[in-house]
Design a protein around this motif. Structure first.
Motif, PDB file in Angstrom:
ATOM      1  N   ILE A   1     -12.864  12.413  -9.041  1.00  0.00           N
ATOM      2  CA  ILE A   1     -11.624  12.352  -8.282  1.00  0.00           C
ATOM      3  C   ILE A   1     -11.209  13.776  -7.947  1.00  0.00           C
ATOM      4  CG2 ILE A   1      -9.175  11.750  -8.375  1.00  0.00           C
ATOM      5  CD1 ILE A   1      -9.952   9.419 -10.220  1.00  0.00           C
ATOM      6  N   VAL A   2     -10.984  14.014  -6.665  1.00  0.00           N
ATOM      7  CA  VAL A   2     -10.637  15.361  -6.220  1.00  0.00           C
ATOM      8  C   VAL A   2      -9.178  15.470  -5.783  1.00  0.00           C
ATOM      9  CG1 VAL A   2     -12.992  15.982  -5.603  1.00  0.00           C
ATOM     10  CG2 VAL A   2     -11.536  14.885  -3.899  1.00  0.00           C
ATOM     11  N   GLU A   3      -8.535  14.323  -5.489  1.00  0.00           N
ATOM     12  CA  GLU A   3      -7.122  14.337  -5.128  1.00  0.00           C
ATOM     13  C   GLU A   3      -6.463  13.054  -5.616  1.00  0.00           C
ATOM     14  OE1 GLU A   3      -5.793  16.420  -1.218  1.00  0.00           O
ATOM     15  OE2 GLU A   3      -7.597  15.272  -0.708  1.00  0.00           O
ATOM     16  N   ILE A   4      -5.177  13.140  -5.957  1.00  0.00           N
ATOM     17  CA  ILE A   4      -4.408  11.973  -6.360  1.00  0.00           C
ATOM     18  C   ILE A   4      -2.963  12.167  -5.922  1.00  0.00           C
ATOM     19  CG2 ILE A   4      -3.997  12.940  -8.675  1.00  0.00           C
ATOM     20  CD1 ILE A   4      -3.929  10.025  -9.726  1.00  0.00           C
ATOM     21  N   GLY A   5      -2.339  11.086  -5.427  1.00  0.00           N
ATOM     22  CA  GLY A   5      -0.936  11.154  -5.029  1.00  0.00           C
ATOM     23  C   GLY A   5      -0.551   9.978  -4.153  1.00  0.00           C
ATOM     24  N   LYS A   6       0.725   9.685  -4.101  1.00  0.00           N
ATOM     25  CA  LYS A   6       1.197   8.554  -3.295  1.00  0.00           C
ATOM     26  C   LYS A   6       1.174   8.852  -1.805  1.00  0.00           C
ATOM     27  CE  LYS A   6       3.954   5.800  -6.445  1.00  0.00           C
ATOM     28  NZ  LYS A   6       5.169   4.968  -6.586  1.00  0.00           N
TER      29      LYS A   6
ATOM     30  N   ILE B   1       0.816  -1.209   0.000  1.00  0.00           N
ATOM     31  CA  ILE B   1       0.000   0.000   0.000  1.00  0.00           C
ATOM     32  C   ILE B   1       0.855   1.267   0.000  1.00  0.00           C
ATOM     33  CG2 ILE B   1      -0.209   0.035   2.513  1.00  0.00           C
ATOM     34  CD1 ILE B   1      -2.904   1.104  -0.026  1.00  0.00           C
ATOM     35  N   ASP B   2       2.038   1.207   0.605  1.00  0.00           N
ATOM     36  CA  ASP B   2       2.888   2.399   0.665  1.00  0.00           C
ATOM     37  C   ASP B   2       3.308   2.867  -0.721  1.00  0.00           C
ATOM     38  OD1 ASP B   2       2.750   2.417   3.410  1.00  0.00           O
ATOM     39  OD2 ASP B   2       4.618   1.306   3.698  1.00  0.00           O
ATOM     40  N   ASP B   3       3.461   1.930  -1.653  1.00  0.00           N
ATOM     41  CA  ASP B   3       3.915   2.271  -2.996  1.00  0.00           C
ATOM     42  C   ASP B   3       2.766   2.648  -3.927  1.00  0.00           C
ATOM     43  OD1 ASP B   3       6.139   2.514  -4.840  1.00  0.00           O
ATOM     44  OD2 ASP B   3       5.318   0.760  -5.866  1.00  0.00           O
ATOM     45  N   ALA B   4       1.533   2.386  -3.499  1.00  0.00           N
ATOM     46  CA  ALA B   4       0.373   2.633  -4.365  1.00  0.00           C
ATOM     47  C   ALA B   4       0.062   4.120  -4.462  1.00  0.00           C
ATOM     48  CB  ALA B   4      -0.842   1.883  -3.828  1.00  0.00           C
ATOM     49  N   THR B   5      -0.439   4.532  -5.621  1.00  0.00           N
ATOM     50  CA  THR B   5      -0.942   5.897  -5.789  1.00  0.00           C
ATOM     51  C   THR B   5      -2.386   5.934  -5.323  1.00  0.00           C
ATOM     52  OG1 THR B   5       0.533   6.333  -7.654  1.00  0.00           O
ATOM     53  CG2 THR B   5      -1.400   7.752  -7.431  1.00  0.00           C
ATOM     54  N   LYS B   6      -2.665   6.860  -4.406  1.00  0.00           N
ATOM     55  CA  LYS B   6      -3.986   6.933  -3.787  1.00  0.00           C
ATOM     56  C   LYS B   6      -4.834   8.008  -4.454  1.00  0.00           C
ATOM     57  CE  LYS B   6      -1.190   5.236  -0.398  1.00  0.00           C
ATOM     58  NZ  LYS B   6       0.280   5.188  -0.481  1.00  0.00           N
TER      59      LYS B   6
ATOM     60  N   ALA C   1      -8.520  17.534 -11.984  1.00  0.00           N
ATOM     61  CA  ALA C   1      -9.398  17.283 -10.836  1.00  0.00           C
ATOM     62  C   ALA C   1      -9.951  18.591 -10.272  1.00  0.00           C
ATOM     63  CB  ALA C   1      -8.640  16.517  -9.760  1.00  0.00           C
ATOM     64  N   ALA C   2      -9.105  19.605 -10.221  1.00  0.00           N
ATOM     65  CA  ALA C   2      -9.539  20.905  -9.689  1.00  0.00           C
ATOM     66  C   ALA C   2     -10.635  21.529 -10.532  1.00  0.00           C
ATOM     67  CB  ALA C   2      -8.339  21.854  -9.599  1.00  0.00           C
ATOM     68  N   GLU C   3     -10.719  21.127 -11.812  1.00  0.00           N
ATOM     69  CA  GLU C   3     -11.747  21.650 -12.712  1.00  0.00           C
ATOM     70  C   GLU C   3     -12.913  20.669 -12.889  1.00  0.00           C
ATOM     71  OE1 GLU C   3     -11.786  24.680 -14.027  1.00  0.00           O
ATOM     72  OE2 GLU C   3      -9.945  25.147 -12.923  1.00  0.00           O
ATOM     73  N   GLY C   4     -12.917  19.597 -12.111  1.00  0.00           N
ATOM     74  CA  GLY C   4     -14.007  18.623 -12.185  1.00  0.00           C
ATOM     75  C   GLY C   4     -13.999  17.765 -13.428  1.00  0.00           C
ATOM     76  N   LYS C   5     -12.805  17.581 -14.030  1.00  0.00           N
ATOM     77  CA  LYS C   5     -12.713  16.857 -15.301  1.00  0.00           C
ATOM     78  C   LYS C   5     -12.028  15.493 -15.157  1.00  0.00           C
ATOM     79  CE  LYS C   5     -12.624  21.151 -17.955  1.00  0.00           C
ATOM     80  NZ  LYS C   5     -13.995  20.973 -18.461  1.00  0.00           N
ATOM     81  N   PHE C   6     -11.849  15.029 -13.921  1.00  0.00           N
ATOM     82  CA  PHE C   6     -11.173  13.767 -13.648  1.00  0.00           C
ATOM     83  C   PHE C   6     -12.132  12.862 -12.875  1.00  0.00           C
ATOM     84  CE2 PHE C   6      -7.198  11.835 -11.403  1.00  0.00           C
ATOM     85  CZ  PHE C   6      -7.207  10.758 -12.261  1.00  0.00           C
TER      86      PHE C   6
END
Length: 253
Positions: free
Chosen positions: A159-164, A146-151, A206-211
């Motif tokens: 989707i409003v946020e993405i990152g490891k 899980i530590d290596d997965a992108t959340k 994501a910030a523009e609601g397009k993700f």
């Protein structure tokens, strides 16, 4: 109705974390149950309905092209793109394919294996003109490493946020995206000093609601980035064999 017939595969990285198995060879050619990772990815995409591939190579790209020349996938067209900046972030690999892609496309990673139905289901999703849809896994407790997965954090299907390093998340990035051409412009906008990651561009979207996210349910997938991940997926792949009427078929492709 299928949204895309073209797949873009990122196969440029040097795969330093799996070098104990690949040696000096490119990671896309690391063997999983007797076949190169790239072969698994391409076969799965073709079974899902993909007819044309754009493959971005960098580290030992000529070796990958020579391998494919001796292991061609019948019935598909392949265009090769060289990314000389493969040591930089993966957003540049996506951008390097911009000049040859003028339609919706499936974006795949050469080191992420998946079930065919996952790609087939994503390709059936309605895609807005300026959107990207990520296949997401909500079964967080079942993930390997899980530590290596992108959340990702979703609010309904957005989707409003993405990152490891996200602390607040409710799904995982499976490395499979249904994309409109708009992704290229967002990556260019995200670039700083000639570099950007795929996630950098997607955060702006994501910030523009397009993700958006599309849940894969109980389907299997795995990012094969380390020797431990390769050992894990080899076990899962083997246990997924199904026997029906004397025929043995892998549930993974």
């Amino acid at each position: 109705m299928q949204t895309a017939k073209l797949a873009l595969i990122l196969a440029a990285g040097n795969g330093s974390r799996i070098a104990a198995r690949s040696g000096e060879g490119p990671k896309p050619l690391v063997a999983l149950n007797g076949k190169a990772l790239l072969e698994h990815v391409m076969s799965g995409a073709r079974e899902a309905g993909i007819e044309r591939f754009v493959i971005v190579v960098g580290y030992r790209g000529q070796a990958i092209k020579e391998w494919y020349a001796s292991h061609p996938l019948p019935g598909v067209q392949v265009t090769w793109i060289e990314n000389p900046d493969y040591r930089k972030d993966n957003g540049l690999s996506v951008l390097s394919a911009r000049r040859v892609i003028h339609e919706n496309f499936l974006l795949l990673m050469a080191d992420h294996v998946f079930e065919t139905e996952t790609a087939r289901s994503l390709l059936r999703q309605f895609l807005g003109k300026e959107e990207v849809i990520l296949a997401v896994d909500r079964n967080i407790g079942a993930i390997f490493d899980i530590d290596d997965a992108t959340k990702v954090r979703l609010e309904q299907d957005r989707i409003v946020e993405i990152g490891k390093t996200l602390r607040n998340y409710n799904a995982l990035d499976t490395g499979m995206f249904l994309c409109s051409e708009a992704l290229f412009a967002w990556l260019e906008k995200a670039a700083v000093n000639g570099n950007c990651s795929l996630s950098d561009g997607l955060r702006l979207m994501a910030a523009e609601g397009k993700f958006k996210g599309s849940d894969i349910g109980d389907a299997h997938w795995q990012d094969v980035d380390t020797p431990a991940a390769l050992d894990y997926v080899t076990q899962i792949f083997s246990s997924a064999f199904q026997n029906s009427g004397g025929d043995t078929r892998p549930a993974y492709v």
